[in-house]
Design a protein around this motif. Structure first.
Motif, PDB file in Angstrom:
ATOM      1  N   ASP A 115       0.846  -1.191   0.000  1.00 46.64           N
ATOM      2  CA  ASP A 115       0.000   0.000   0.000  1.00 46.64           C
ATOM      3  C   ASP A 115       0.880   1.240   0.000  1.00 46.64           C
ATOM      4  O   ASP A 115       1.843   1.317   0.766  1.00 46.64           O
ATOM      5  CB  ASP A 115      -0.904  -0.038   1.244  1.00 46.64           C
ATOM      6  N   ARG A 116       0.560   2.192  -0.860  1.00 47.82           N
ATOM      7  CA  ARG A 116       1.359   3.422  -0.954  1.00 47.82           C
ATOM      8  C   ARG A 116       0.468   4.623  -0.643  1.00 47.82           C
ATOM      9  O   ARG A 116      -0.038   5.299  -1.536  1.00 47.82           O
ATOM     10  CB  ARG A 116       1.961   3.573  -2.357  1.00 47.82           C
ATOM     11  N   ARG A 119       1.425   7.943  -2.282  1.00 44.99           N
ATOM     12  CA  ARG A 119       1.043   8.152  -3.673  1.00 44.99           C
ATOM     13  C   ARG A 119      -0.434   8.523  -3.775  1.00 44.99           C
ATOM     14  O   ARG A 119      -0.841   9.265  -4.676  1.00 44.99           O
ATOM     15  CB  ARG A 119       1.338   6.901  -4.488  1.00 44.99           C
ATOM     16  N   THR A 120      -1.243   8.021  -2.855  1.00 43.64           N
ATOM     17  CA  THR A 120      -2.660   8.382  -2.833  1.00 43.64           C
ATOM     18  C   THR A 120      -2.806   9.875  -2.562  1.00 43.64           C
ATOM     19  O   THR A 120      -3.635  10.543  -3.192  1.00 43.64           O
ATOM     20  CB  THR A 120      -3.402   7.588  -1.760  1.00 43.64           C
ATOM     21  N   PHE A 123      -2.000  11.743  -5.610  1.00 42.00           N
ATOM     22  CA  PHE A 123      -3.086  11.553  -6.570  1.00 42.00           C
ATOM     23  C   PHE A 123      -4.231  12.502  -6.242  1.00 42.00           C
ATOM     24  O   PHE A 123      -4.814  13.119  -7.141  1.00 42.00           O
ATOM     25  CB  PHE A 123      -3.531  10.083  -6.497  1.00 42.00           C
ATOM     26  N   LEU A 168      11.494   3.421   0.364  1.00 39.27           N
ATOM     27  CA  LEU A 168      10.758   4.092  -0.703  1.00 39.27           C
ATOM     28  C   LEU A 168      10.342   5.515  -0.329  1.00 39.27           C
ATOM     29  O   LEU A 168      10.377   6.411  -1.158  1.00 39.27           O
ATOM     30  CB  LEU A 168       9.497   3.279  -1.047  1.00 39.27           C
TER      31      LEU A 168
ATOM     32  N   THR B  31      -2.048   3.761  -6.505  1.00 39.49           N
ATOM     33  CA  THR B  31      -2.114   3.836  -5.039  1.00 39.49           C
ATOM     34  C   THR B  31      -1.441   2.669  -4.334  1.00 39.49           C
ATOM     35  O   THR B  31      -1.449   2.605  -3.112  1.00 39.49           O
ATOM     36  CB  THR B  31      -3.590   3.899  -4.573  1.00 39.49           C
ATOM     37  N   SER B  32      -0.902   1.724  -5.079  1.00 39.88           N
ATOM     38  CA  SER B  32      -0.202   0.604  -4.434  1.00 39.88           C
ATOM     39  C   SER B  32       0.829   0.060  -5.398  1.00 39.88           C
ATOM     40  O   SER B  32       0.828   0.386  -6.578  1.00 39.88           O
ATOM     41  CB  SER B  32      -1.183  -0.502  -4.020  1.00 39.88           C
TER      42      SER B  32
END
Lengths: 210, 171
Positions: A115-116, A119-120, A123, A168, B31-32
């Motif tokens: 799960d990032r 990055r969400t 976005f 990361l 998102t992942s």
């Protein structure tokens, strides 16, 4: 103990025929003229420990009564043999436990997606600038801004607990995202307050003119 | 940079991280990331080769170079200037693709093949592969007890036997 085998051949990626690795790493296929670099290693043989047979005085595995117990399952506390035991996160669990009640633990062990949340957040911010979508985004800003802050805190927590996430997402990235999200939040908050005041003034003037 | 190598593919970016005893491949999405780990202990071979990314070069040529060329035939000075700019950009991009090329890395582990591919500069791939080779060899050597250890034990045993007989114990 015998040395592990040395790999001396490989399959050509172009035509799939077997080739021998030469003295130098650069190799050429005589069949399809493929050229590349090849490195060979000494792979370790896989040892499967099936567990030892239990003697009369030995504690036996709860799932395999004929095998000697060699560990205690961290999930259930049962005695388990080498065949049942699975190492995960420094603890030993039984395969039966990971298949049933400990499925959540097993899922973490074999996670295939990372799960990032950082990055969400990015976005969410980018969607403010995409035409037509940003109309909906501007209206629903309290929802996604709150979600964005929660995601950012989750990213910070994960980067401290997960070594892969730590590689990361660094602390600088978290701080920059926080600043960006803070600026966006402030702009939306100020803009909403200004809009509400403007609408209130217009409504008041409308009553006054009446 | 925390990521050891970033490969740019047609369908997304892939990052590679070298850990102590395994390699992590991350396929990025919005998102992942999809995670794939390749342990070094049973790696048999690593093969690397480079080809020209003809597909991408053709797309750049069609989308950038051809419109630029068509604009050059116009009588308007603005279009001619724009056409020159487009052709220059297309030439630069094609030159980058020719220099970097599309690098393919194939890792064979326990009979399974793991493929990695993408456009990346050659010296970055060299750096990654040098480090990966060292890590793989170190991991496989650490996992294998060498026969030289037995000979050292035998020598120390024989030395201690000789010293016992040579120097009598003084109480």
């Amino acid at each position: 103990m015998s040395d592990p085998p040395t790999i001396t051949g490989f399959r050509c990626p172009g035509c799939k025929i077997g080739l021998e690795v030469g003295d130098s790493e650069r190799t050429r296929c005589p069949n399809c003229a493929w050229r590349g670099t090849v490195m060979t290693f000494h792979p370790i043989d896989l040892k499967i420990d099936g567990g030892q047979a239990a003697l009369s005085d030995d504690a036996a595995c709860v799932h395999h009564p004929s095998k000697r117990a060699e560990a205690i399952c961290a999930g259930t506390g049962d005695y388990i043999c080498a065949l049942c035991s699975i190492d995960h996160g420094g603890q030993v669990f039984s395969a039966e436990y990971l298949n049933t009640a400990g499925a959540n633990t097993a899922g973490k062990a074999f996670d295939r997606t990372l799960d990032r949340p950082d990055r969400t957040v990015r976005f969410y911010i980018i969607l403010c600038f995409i035409p037509y979508i940003n109309v909906i985004w501007y209206v629903g800003w309290p929802v996604w801004v709150s979600l964005g802050w929660m995601k950012l805190l989750k990213a910070r927590r994960l980067s401290k607990s997960d070594p892969l996430m730590a590689r990361l997402v660094g602390p600088t990235q978290i701080v920059l995202l926080a600043i960006l999200l803070g600026v966006v939040s402030l702009l939306f908050l100020v803009g909403s307050i200004y809009l509400m005041l403007f609408l209130f003034d217009a409504w008041s003037e409308g009553f006054a003119s009446d | 940079m925390a990521v050891d190598l970033k490969l740019r593919n047609s369908f997304g970016n892939v990052s590679i991280i070298l850990m102590d005893d395994h390699l992590v491949e991350l396929e990025h999405s919005y998102t992942s990331d999809r995670v794939r780990r390749i342990r070094y202990d049973r790696v048999e071979s690593v093969v690397r080769w480079r080809v020209l990314p003809l597909g991408r070069m053709a797309i750049v040529g069609l989308l950038v170079a051809v419109p630029g060329l068509l604009m050059m035939f116009s009588s308007e000075q603005v279009f001619v200037t724009m056409g020159t700019a487009f052709l220059t950009i297309a030439a630069c991009i094609e030159a980058i693709y020719i220099y970097a090329g599309k690098t393919h890395i194939s890792i064979m582990r326990a009979g399974r093949e793991f493929k990695l591919a993408g456009v990346v500069r050659p010296h970055k791939v060299d750096r990654l592969l040098n480090r990966m080779e060292a890590d793989i060899r170190r991991t496989q050597e650490e996992a294998t007890p060498s026969t030289s250890d037995e000979s050292i034990e035998l020598e120390s045993t024989s030395e201690s036997t000789e010293s016992d007989t040579a120097s009598p114990h003084i109480s």
